[in-house]
Motif scaffolding. Structure first.
Motif, PDB file in Angstrom:
ATOM      1  N   ASP A   1       0.817  -1.217   0.000  1.00  0.00           N
ATOM      2  CA  ASP A   1       0.000   0.000   0.000  1.00  0.00           C
ATOM      3  C   ASP A   1       0.846   1.262   0.000  1.00  0.00           C
ATOM      4  OD1 ASP A   1      -2.299  -1.494   0.077  1.00  0.00           O
ATOM      5  OD2 ASP A   1      -2.393  -1.510   2.265  1.00  0.00           O
ATOM      6  N   ILE A   2       2.154   1.103   0.147  1.00  0.00           N
ATOM      7  CA  ILE A   2       3.054   2.256   0.194  1.00  0.00           C
ATOM      8  C   ILE A   2       3.409   2.650  -1.220  1.00  0.00           C
ATOM      9  CG2 ILE A   2       5.297   3.092   0.970  1.00  0.00           C
ATOM     10  CD1 ILE A   2       5.168   0.998   3.186  1.00  0.00           C
ATOM     11  N   THR A   3       3.132   3.873  -1.593  1.00  0.00           N
ATOM     12  CA  THR A   3       3.474   4.342  -2.924  1.00  0.00           C
ATOM     13  C   THR A   3       4.597   5.351  -2.835  1.00  0.00           C
ATOM     14  OG1 THR A   3       1.777   6.040  -2.813  1.00  0.00           O
ATOM     15  CG2 THR A   3       1.172   3.969  -3.855  1.00  0.00           C
ATOM     16  N   GLY A   4       5.421   5.336  -3.819  1.00  0.00           N
ATOM     17  CA  GLY A   4       6.559   6.245  -3.814  1.00  0.00           C
ATOM     18  C   GLY A   4       7.143   6.320  -5.195  1.00  0.00           C
ATOM     19  N   GLY A   5       8.283   5.702  -5.376  1.00  0.00           N
ATOM     20  CA  GLY A   5       9.017   5.777  -6.623  1.00  0.00           C
ATOM     21  C   GLY A   5       8.364   5.021  -7.759  1.00  0.00           C
ATOM     22  N   GLN A   6       9.051   5.000  -8.856  1.00  0.00           N
ATOM     23  CA  GLN A   6       8.513   4.432 -10.075  1.00  0.00           C
ATOM     24  C   GLN A   6       8.514   2.904 -10.085  1.00  0.00           C
ATOM     25  OE1 GLN A   6      10.808   6.194 -13.182  1.00  0.00           O
ATOM     26  NE2 GLN A   6      10.034   8.236 -12.794  1.00  0.00           N
ATOM     27  N   VAL A   7       9.394   2.266  -9.325  1.00  0.00           N
ATOM     28  CA  VAL A   7       9.504   0.814  -9.352  1.00  0.00           C
ATOM     29  C   VAL A   7       8.702   0.235  -8.194  1.00  0.00           C
ATOM     30  CG1 VAL A   7      11.085  -1.137  -9.283  1.00  0.00           C
ATOM     31  CG2 VAL A   7      11.813   0.993 -10.358  1.00  0.00           C
ATOM     32  N   LYS A   8       7.587  -0.399  -8.516  1.00  0.00           N
ATOM     33  CA  LYS A   8       6.766  -1.026  -7.476  1.00  0.00           C
ATOM     34  C   LYS A   8       7.327  -2.420  -7.210  1.00  0.00           C
ATOM     35  CE  LYS A   8       2.026  -2.340  -6.337  1.00  0.00           C
ATOM     36  NZ  LYS A   8       2.065  -2.118  -4.966  1.00  0.00           N
ATOM     37  N   LEU A   9       7.606  -2.689  -5.945  1.00  0.00           N
ATOM     38  CA  LEU A   9       8.101  -3.998  -5.563  1.00  0.00           C
ATOM     39  C   LEU A   9       6.928  -4.962  -5.456  1.00  0.00           C
ATOM     40  CD1 LEU A   9      10.727  -3.015  -2.860  1.00  0.00           C
ATOM     41  CD2 LEU A   9      11.094  -3.530  -5.265  1.00  0.00           C
ATOM     42  N   ASP A  10       7.037  -6.064  -6.149  1.00  0.00           N
ATOM     43  CA  ASP A  10       5.986  -7.080  -6.164  1.00  0.00           C
ATOM     44  C   ASP A  10       6.451  -8.246  -5.301  1.00  0.00           C
ATOM     45  OD1 ASP A  10       4.122  -9.022  -6.711  1.00  0.00           O
ATOM     46  OD2 ASP A  10       4.380  -8.947  -8.888  1.00  0.00           O
ATOM     47  N   SER A  11       5.724  -8.532  -4.221  1.00  0.00           N
ATOM     48  CA  SER A  11       6.153  -9.579  -3.294  1.00  0.00           C
ATOM     49  C   SER A  11       6.218 -10.941  -3.972  1.00  0.00           C
ATOM     50  CB  SER A  11       5.228  -9.630  -2.083  1.00  0.00           C
ATOM     51  OG  SER A  11       3.913  -9.941  -2.471  1.00  0.00           O
ATOM     52  N   THR A  12       5.360 -11.214  -4.928  1.00  0.00           N
ATOM     53  CA  THR A  12       5.404 -12.489  -5.643  1.00  0.00           C
ATOM     54  C   THR A  12       6.697 -12.602  -6.430  1.00  0.00           C
ATOM     55  OG1 THR A  12       3.004 -12.431  -5.822  1.00  0.00           O
ATOM     56  CG2 THR A  12       4.160 -13.963  -7.262  1.00  0.00           C
ATOM     57  N   LYS A  13       7.091 -11.511  -7.061  1.00  0.00           N
ATOM     58  CA  LYS A  13       8.336 -11.510  -7.833  1.00  0.00           C
ATOM     59  C   LYS A  13       9.541 -11.625  -6.901  1.00  0.00           C
ATOM     60  CE  LYS A  13      10.787  -8.980 -11.483  1.00  0.00           C
ATOM     61  NZ  LYS A  13      11.776  -9.982 -11.577  1.00  0.00           N
ATOM     62  N   ILE A  14       9.481 -10.969  -5.756  1.00  0.00           N
ATOM     63  CA  ILE A  14      10.583 -11.073  -4.790  1.00  0.00           C
ATOM     64  C   ILE A  14      10.809 -12.530  -4.425  1.00  0.00           C
ATOM     65  CG2 ILE A  14      11.247 -10.606  -2.387  1.00  0.00           C
ATOM     66  CD1 ILE A  14      10.008  -7.815  -2.743  1.00  0.00           C
ATOM     67  N   HIS A  15       9.725 -13.239  -4.121  1.00  0.00           N
ATOM     68  CA  HIS A  15       9.853 -14.638  -3.708  1.00  0.00           C
ATOM     69  C   HIS A  15      10.213 -15.546  -4.883  1.00  0.00           C
ATOM     70  CE1 HIS A  15       8.807 -14.355   0.537  1.00  0.00           C
ATOM     71  NE2 HIS A  15       8.101 -13.301   0.167  1.00  0.00           N
ATOM     72  N   ALA A  16       9.865 -15.175  -6.098  1.00  0.00           N
ATOM     73  CA  ALA A  16      10.265 -15.953  -7.268  1.00  0.00           C
ATOM     74  C   ALA A  16      11.739 -15.730  -7.585  1.00  0.00           C
ATOM     75  CB  ALA A  16       9.397 -15.576  -8.469  1.00  0.00           C
ATOM     76  N   ASP A  17      12.200 -14.501  -7.435  1.00  0.00           N
ATOM     77  CA  ASP A  17      13.595 -14.171  -7.746  1.00  0.00           C
ATOM     78  C   ASP A  17      14.557 -14.624  -6.655  1.00  0.00           C
ATOM     79  OD1 ASP A  17      12.704 -13.011 -10.075  1.00  0.00           O
ATOM     80  OD2 ASP A  17      12.934 -10.949  -9.369  1.00  0.00           O
ATOM     81  N   PHE A  18      14.102 -14.649  -5.422  1.00  0.00           N
ATOM     82  CA  PHE A  18      14.964 -14.998  -4.291  1.00  0.00           C
ATOM     83  C   PHE A  18      14.328 -16.155  -3.524  1.00  0.00           C
ATOM     84  CE2 PHE A  18      15.419 -10.481  -5.211  1.00  0.00           C
ATOM     85  CZ  PHE A  18      16.775 -10.401  -5.461  1.00  0.00           C
ATOM     86  N   GLN A  19      14.956 -17.308  -3.600  1.00  0.00           N
ATOM     87  CA  GLN A  19      14.404 -18.488  -2.951  1.00  0.00           C
ATOM     88  C   GLN A  19      14.508 -18.416  -1.433  1.00  0.00           C
ATOM     89  OE1 GLN A  19      12.745 -20.804  -4.743  1.00  0.00           O
ATOM     90  NE2 GLN A  19      13.131 -19.386  -6.437  1.00  0.00           N
TER      91      GLN A  19
ATOM     92  N   LEU B   1      10.242  -6.651   3.505  1.00  0.00           N
ATOM     93  CA  LEU B   1       9.958  -7.057   2.135  1.00  0.00           C
ATOM     94  C   LEU B   1       9.554  -8.527   2.059  1.00  0.00           C
ATOM     95  CD1 LEU B   1      12.875  -5.249   0.269  1.00  0.00           C
ATOM     96  CD2 LEU B   1      10.451  -4.603   0.294  1.00  0.00           C
ATOM     97  N   TRP B   2      10.237  -9.375   2.798  1.00  0.00           N
ATOM     98  CA  TRP B   2       9.954 -10.800   2.784  1.00  0.00           C
ATOM     99  C   TRP B   2       8.546 -11.081   3.312  1.00  0.00           C
ATOM    100  CZ3 TRP B   2      12.706 -14.115   0.102  1.00  0.00           C
ATOM    101  CH2 TRP B   2      12.508 -15.485   0.282  1.00  0.00           C
ATOM    102  N   ASP B   3       8.128 -10.332   4.317  1.00  0.00           N
ATOM    103  CA  ASP B   3       6.807 -10.524   4.909  1.00  0.00           C
ATOM    104  C   ASP B   3       5.683  -9.987   4.031  1.00  0.00           C
ATOM    105  OD1 ASP B   3       8.019 -11.709   7.039  1.00  0.00           O
ATOM    106  OD2 ASP B   3       7.682 -10.061   8.446  1.00  0.00           O
ATOM    107  N   GLN B   4       6.009  -9.288   2.961  1.00  0.00           N
ATOM    108  CA  GLN B   4       4.975  -8.763   2.058  1.00  0.00           C
ATOM    109  C   GLN B   4       4.202  -9.896   1.390  1.00  0.00           C
ATOM    110  OE1 GLN B   4       4.189  -5.338   1.448  1.00  0.00           O
ATOM    111  NE2 GLN B   4       5.387  -5.254   3.312  1.00  0.00           N
TER     112      GLN B   4
END
Length: 119
Positions: free
Chosen positions: A63-81, A114-117
């Motif tokens: 829900d936090i908006t800021g810069g141009q790159v939105k962090l996607d928790s699904t992508k975080i967990h896919a990119d980092f095991q 980030l991990w808890d997202q």
């Protein structure tokens, strides 16, 4: 002679005014937001605060908006095991303008946040 007398009165007034000051700032540590944040525990809640101070200019998350790159928790967990892999990446590369500039505790807190997202 008038000049010396005036200087003496001026010094006396400064002494009296400083003695009347109730604020004892000598016991208060200097305010430094980075060092205050560094002493916070590496919890996801602390990470939220650090994220808003150090990451929000380039990223947004949840829900936090800021810069141009939105962090996607699904992508975080896919990119980092593993959380350790995410920590290693973030510590080496972020913030982009000053990689490695946060304390270990700050990086841990942001990574926990980030991990808890995902949940």
């Amino acid at each position: 002679m008038k000049r010396i007398f005036g200087l003496g009165v001026f010094i006396l007034m400064i002494g009296l005014l400083s003695a009347c000051n109730d604020d004892d700032t000598s016991k208060e540590p200097a305010s430094n937001p980075a060092s205050e944040t560094a002493s916070e525990p590496a919890t996801a809640a602390a990470g939220d605060d650090i994220f808003q101070k150090s990451c929000i200019t380039c990223h947004s998350s949840g829900d936090i908006t800021g810069g141009q790159v939105k962090l996607d928790s699904t992508k975080i967990h896919a990119d980092f095991q593993k959380k350790e892999d995410l920590y290693s990446f973030v510590e080496k590369n972020m913030p982009k303008a000053a990689p490695g500039s946060l304390s270990k505790e700050q990086y841990e807190a942001v990574v926990n946040y980030l991990w808890d997202q995902k949940e």
